[in-house]
Design a protein around this motif. Structure first.
Motif, PDB file in Angstrom:
ATOM      1  N   GLN A 236       1.149  -1.268  -0.187  1.00 36.02           N
ATOM      2  CA  GLN A 236       0.024   0.021  -0.186  1.00 36.02           C
ATOM      3  C   GLN A 236       1.145   1.054   0.127  1.00 36.02           C
ATOM      4  OE1 GLN A 236      -3.882   0.358  -0.304  1.00 36.02           O
ATOM      5  NE2 GLN A 236      -4.279  -1.989   0.512  1.00 36.02           N
ATOM      6  N   MET A 237       2.007   1.387   0.404  1.00 38.69           N
ATOM      7  CA  MET A 237       2.633   2.529   0.782  1.00 38.69           C
ATOM      8  C   MET A 237       3.497   2.486  -0.711  1.00 38.69           C
ATOM      9  SD  MET A 237       3.957   1.914   4.595  1.00 38.69           S
ATOM     10  CE  MET A 237       5.319   3.615   4.644  1.00 38.69           C
TER      11      MET A 237
ATOM     12  N   LEU B  10      -5.925   8.970  -4.630  1.00 35.15           N
ATOM     13  CA  LEU B  10      -5.452   8.368  -4.996  1.00 35.15           C
ATOM     14  C   LEU B  10      -4.084   7.977  -5.263  1.00 35.15           C
ATOM     15  CD1 LEU B  10      -6.211   6.828  -8.025  1.00 35.15           C
ATOM     16  CD2 LEU B  10      -6.146   8.868  -8.812  1.00 35.15           C
ATOM     17  N   GLN B  11      -3.567   6.980  -5.057  1.00 34.77           N
ATOM     18  CA  GLN B  11      -2.131   7.068  -5.294  1.00 34.77           C
ATOM     19  C   GLN B  11      -2.057   5.643  -6.403  1.00 34.77           C
ATOM     20  OE1 GLN B  11       0.077   5.877  -1.310  1.00 34.77           O
ATOM     21  NE2 GLN B  11      -0.082   4.086  -2.608  1.00 34.77           N
ATOM     22  N   LEU B  12      -0.854   6.407  -7.076  1.00 33.67           N
ATOM     23  CA  LEU B  12      -0.280   5.794  -8.562  1.00 33.67           C
ATOM     24  C   LEU B  12       0.936   5.475  -7.996  1.00 33.67           C
ATOM     25  CD1 LEU B  12      -2.248   8.383 -10.650  1.00 33.67           C
ATOM     26  CD2 LEU B  12      -3.368   6.117 -10.080  1.00 33.67           C
ATOM     27  N   TYR B  13       1.324   4.200  -8.476  1.00 36.08           N
ATOM     28  CA  TYR B  13       2.564   3.683  -8.979  1.00 36.08           C
ATOM     29  C   TYR B  13       2.333   2.732  -9.896  1.00 36.08           C
ATOM     30  CZ  TYR B  13       6.459   0.174  -7.728  1.00 36.08           C
ATOM     31  OH  TYR B  13       7.651  -0.481  -7.242  1.00 36.08           O
TER      32      TYR B  13
ATOM     33  N   THR C 288      -4.732   3.102  -5.785  1.00 36.36           N
ATOM     34  CA  THR C 288      -5.761   2.613  -5.157  1.00 36.36           C
ATOM     35  C   THR C 288      -6.203   4.021  -4.929  1.00 36.36           C
ATOM     36  OG1 THR C 288      -3.697   1.581  -4.277  1.00 36.36           O
ATOM     37  CG2 THR C 288      -5.654   1.649  -2.565  1.00 36.36           C
ATOM     38  N   TYR C 289      -7.508   3.769  -4.256  1.00 37.32           N
ATOM     39  CA  TYR C 289      -8.013   5.132  -4.248  1.00 37.32           C
ATOM     40  C   TYR C 289      -9.056   5.004  -2.590  1.00 37.32           C
ATOM     41  CZ  TYR C 289     -11.717   8.658  -4.184  1.00 37.32           C
ATOM     42  OH  TYR C 289     -13.034   9.463  -4.091  1.00 37.32           O
ATOM     43  N   TYR C 290      -8.973   5.669  -2.189  1.00 37.35           N
ATOM     44  CA  TYR C 290      -9.501   5.488  -0.726  1.00 37.35           C
ATOM     45  C   TYR C 290     -10.782   5.838  -0.528  1.00 37.35           C
ATOM     46  CZ  TYR C 290      -4.579   3.562   0.235  1.00 37.35           C
ATOM     47  OH  TYR C 290      -3.297   3.385   0.409  1.00 37.35           O
ATOM     48  N   LEU C 291     -11.911   6.051   0.151  1.00 33.40           N
ATOM     49  CA  LEU C 291     -13.176   6.255   0.097  1.00 33.40           C
ATOM     50  C   LEU C 291     -13.708   6.542   1.830  1.00 33.40           C
ATOM     51  CD1 LEU C 291     -15.207   8.836  -1.154  1.00 33.40           C
ATOM     52  CD2 LEU C 291     -16.420   5.941  -1.738  1.00 33.40           C
ATOM     53  N   ASN C 292     -13.269   7.366   2.310  1.00 34.59           N
ATOM     54  CA  ASN C 292     -13.085   7.328   4.010  1.00 34.59           C
ATOM     55  C   ASN C 292     -13.293   5.754   4.653  1.00 34.59           C
ATOM     56  OD1 ASN C 292     -14.826   9.415   3.934  1.00 34.59           O
ATOM     57  ND2 ASN C 292     -16.291   8.506   3.461  1.00 34.59           N
ATOM     58  N   GLN C 293     -13.871   4.292   4.787  1.00 30.20           N
ATOM     59  CA  GLN C 293     -13.781   2.970   5.421  1.00 30.20           C
ATOM     60  C   GLN C 293     -13.186   3.060   4.482  1.00 30.20           C
ATOM     61  OE1 GLN C 293     -16.485   2.686   8.888  1.00 30.20           O
ATOM     62  NE2 GLN C 293     -14.424   2.378   9.665  1.00 30.20           N
ATOM     63  N   PHE C 294     -13.712   2.932   3.322  1.00 26.73           N
ATOM     64  CA  PHE C 294     -13.725   1.487   2.500  1.00 26.73           C
ATOM     65  C   PHE C 294     -12.374   1.878   1.066  1.00 26.73           C
ATOM     66  CE2 PHE C 294     -18.142   2.288   3.153  1.00 26.73           C
ATOM     67  CZ  PHE C 294     -18.418   0.724   3.167  1.00 26.73           C
ATOM     68  N   TYR C 295     -11.750   1.152   0.680  1.00 22.05           N
ATOM     69  CA  TYR C 295     -10.696   1.340  -0.259  1.00 22.05           C
ATOM     70  C   TYR C 295     -10.338   0.104  -1.831  1.00 22.05           C
ATOM     71  CZ  TYR C 295      -8.770  -2.437   2.002  1.00 22.05           C
ATOM     72  OH  TYR C 295      -9.511  -4.236   2.772  1.00 22.05           O
ATOM     73  N   PHE C 296     -10.461   0.670  -2.679  1.00 20.68           N
ATOM     74  CA  PHE C 296     -10.718   0.078  -3.979  1.00 20.68           C
ATOM     75  C   PHE C 296      -8.667  -0.102  -4.370  1.00 20.68           C
ATOM     76  CE2 PHE C 296     -14.060   2.307  -3.362  1.00 20.68           C
ATOM     77  CZ  PHE C 296     -15.440   1.125  -3.079  1.00 20.68           C
TER      78      PHE C 296
END
Length: 685
Positions: free
Chosen positions: A58-59, A537-540, A568-576
């Motif tokens: 994730q990092m 939004l995080q892109l690698y 990876t997209y983070y939306l409150n307690q959800f992630y995709f």
């Protein structure tokens, strides 16, 4: 003008409202130092992660690469990265048990001098808080659909009181697959009864396969931890059985006028292992410290092979083995002021195998490889520069059924790192080492694999030397962007490689091992991490270009390009999260083989809070085929094209759930005990 002769009275100033501009304070999420790079995971990373490896993924730390197939962690030069939790080495199973909500920071270190890192070249140190008292229990379940039975469940329990911490780990892992096998097409250069040369194409096509495996590990660990003393003792037991592994199919020959034949291969196995490892660290007066780490492993293996065809005699092979491995690492460290550090290390151990074959071939083998390695390490560290160098003497003796081989050499490592500021770092690394062929390739036993193929080892194999150079640059301009560019060179002289030669007067082929030719690899690449939309939004991305060259009997050049991307997209307690990787391609250094896998992609959606983490992942959801990798083998007397079938590239749905409940005053979760590994086996497979 200075006035001192009169009083001007009371002056009243009117109040005027003034709007201040917005002030935003943001902590620095990544910083480069001369001896390490420190990363601070945000709450999104920790909440979306189910274990330590997941947190590193994730990092998206640019200096490391996580293999999606086996979750191994390596740096961009391909060097294994050892993971530590609070300065204590963690197993893969311990990493699975980490509760990431308690992680404070993650450090990436190169050639750390702290003796607690046990002389590893690359390390990830995950810092979590210690327990005051109390503990927790963590339950994990991992289930996969559409590929067969794939079930992994485990329970961690941790309890701490004062300076002591106790861990217990129990797991049950069960697999059953019906699409795990290989189809091969081999071309043999043979001689007929009259001594004339001819070429035979043998094709093995699988019609039915079955594979079952069960694994039950149990481990207990006790840790005593203070500021100046760390003592840890771990004992573990693991039972692994493969009661069913069978393959039935069609066998054909060209040229041949007869109808197709059939074949059946059955290869069950069972293993029981016990393991102990300890860590004893003491910080002494006058900036001295000492670390002693003993390890011992015992494993008993049983392996049976039955291979039958409608055109030849049945091959029976049974192997019973007792394997013992022991090793002791000792390091003493002395710091001189703030800039200079010396460390002297001594490592010794032995790998012992007692092996019996029965069936068509009867052998009784006694193997052992003893080794002693001494080294002197020096480090110079200033505010911007870090220099590390070590050199030593390594002695090894292999004894294969009375055939002894000695080797003494001087391994060297030199590493430098220049950090002009917290946003830039330049690194250079050089090594000269020797590689020791394992017991499994030094045996002289001759075993039959099929009608035309035999396999054996080579007791006279020599150790081979390798040298390498790595250059890298890390750029951390902001919390939103990090980058690592790298170049790697490695070369192996007179390396060990599998060779295929005529056998039984040319009517068969035997695979053995020899020191033959050189192996050279160059690689350039880039790894970058970009965060957008307030870090939601995080892109690698990680493109690499490799250049392989092999000399000697296997004279080949191979230049594959590979690319991996993750979003990876983070939306409150959800992630995709979605991941894509082009086909993996490489040239084997110890076999005349070129490898290529299928491309892989995945889509994941998850929800988490402090105690629950639930994730549903779809892998290769549009792929209905079972083939996942291809091997091309080239040699003068034998060529082979092999298709590997399995579940890795096939469509599948995976559900993983973790739940943790804690008790006590203050709970610092992490550093869980995990399954222990068995001793290395010498059974030829």
């Amino acid at each position: 003008r200075s006035c001192s002769g009169f009083n001007i009275g009371t002056v009243i100033m009117p109040v005027n409202a003034t709007q201040l501009g917005q002030v935003k304070v943001e902590a620095q999420a990544a910083s480069a130092y001369p001896d390490r790079t420190v990363y601070i995971p945000n709450n999104r990373h920790k909440n979306a992660s189910q274990n330590a490896t997941d947190l590193l993924r994730q990092m998206a730390i640019p200096q490391i690469y996580i293999n999606p197939e086996d979750n191994s962690v390596k740096d961009n030069a391909g060097t294994p990265v050892t993971v530590f939790i609070n300065y204590m080495q963690a197993s893969q199973e311990e990493m699975k048990g980490l509760r990431t909500a308690d992680v404070r920071r993650v450090e990436y270190l190169e050639n750390p001098m702290d003796p607690r890192f046990r002389g590893v070249q690359r390390a990830i140190n995950i810092i979590v808080q210690e327990y005051v008292y109390g503990g927790y229990t963590k339950i994990s379940a991992d289930e996969t659909a559409f590929t067969g039975l794939d079930s992994e469940t485990s329970i961690f329990s941790k309890f701490a009181y004062k300076k002591m911490t106790y861990d217990l780990f129990v797991a049950s892992n069960n697999w059953r697959f019906r699409h795990l096998y290989n189809d091969t097409e081999g071309t043999y250069s043979l001689k007929d009864n009259a001594g004339n040369d001819f070429s035979l194409v043998r094709k093995e096509t699988t019609d039915k396969a079955d594979f079952r495996e069960n694994q039950y590990p149990v481990t207990f660990r006790a840790t005593y931890n203070t500021e100046k003393v760390q003592i840890r003792n771990t004992v573990g037991y693991s039972h692994t059985s493969v009661p069913v592994t069978s393959q039935i199919g069609t066998l054909s020959y060209v040229p041949e006028t007869a109808e197709n034949h059939t074949f059946e291969r059955i290869n069950p196995e069972r293993s029981n292992s016990m393991n102990y490892n300890g860590t004893f660290y003491f910080a002494l007066p006058k900036d001295f410290s000492i670390d002693v780490s003993p390890e011992f492993t015992y494993t008993h293996n049983n392996n049976a092979l039955t291979y039958s065809t409608s055109s030849s005699e049945t091959i029976y092979r049974y192997a019973r083995e007792n394997a013992y491995n022991y090793r002791v690492d000792a390091n003493i460290n002395k710091r001189f002021g703030q800039k200079h550090t010396l460390m002297f290390g001594l490592t010794g151990g032995d790998l012992i195998n007692r092996l019996r074959y029965s069936g068509n071939a009867v052998y009784s083998d006694r193997f052992n490889i003893a080794f002693v390695w001494s080294r002197l390490c020096y480090r110079l560290m200033t505010k911007k520069f870090n220099l590390y160098a070590d050199a030593g003497v390594s002695w090894e003796e292999s004894d294969i059924n009375g055939f002894k081989n000695h080797d003494t050499y001087i391994p060297i490592h030199i590493s430098s790192r220049f950090t002009p500021n917290s946003k830039n770092a330049f690194g250079a690394h050089f090594f000269y080492v020797s590689s020791t062929p394992g017991i499994i390739v030094k045996v002289s036993d001759v075993l039959q694999e099929n009608e035309f193929m035999y396999i054996t080892g080579n007791p006279a194999l020599k150790n081979f030397r390798s040298t390498g150079l790595s250059l890298d640059y890390s750029w951390i301009p902001s919390n939103q962007f990090t980058l690592n560019a790298f170049y790697n060179f490695s070369g192996t002289i007179d390396r060990m490689i599998a060779v295929y030669e005529p056998f039984k007067n040319g009517q068969a082929v035997i695979r053995t091992l020899a020191n033959d030719g050189n192996f050279i690899k160059n690689e350039i690449g880039l790894a970058a991490n970009l965060k957008l939309f307030n870090n939601n939004l995080q892109l690698y991305a990680r493109p690499t270009q490799s250049f392989y060259h092999s000399t000697g009997t296997f004279n080949k050049t191979y230049n594959p390009f590979q690319f991996m991307a993750q979003a990876t997209y983070y939306l409150n307690q959800f992630y995709f999260m979605t991941t894509y990787r082009t086909p993996a391609k490489w040239m084997f250094s110890d076999s005349p083989i070129l490898y290529k896998s299928r491309c892989n992609y995945s889509f994941a959606a998850g929800w988490s809070n402090r105690d629950w983490n639930i994730r549903l992942t779809g892998y290769n959801i549009f792929n209905t085929r079972w083939d996942n990798a291809y091997y091309e083998l080239y040699s003068p007397f034998y060529k082979q094209y092999k298709t590997q079938y399995g579940v890795f590239a096939h469509a599948q749905l995976n559900l993983t759930v973790t739940y943790t409940f804690g008790y006590g005053k203050k709970v610092q979760r992490g550093n869980e005990v995990g399954e222990q590994r068995g001793a290395a086996s010498a059974i030829i497979k």
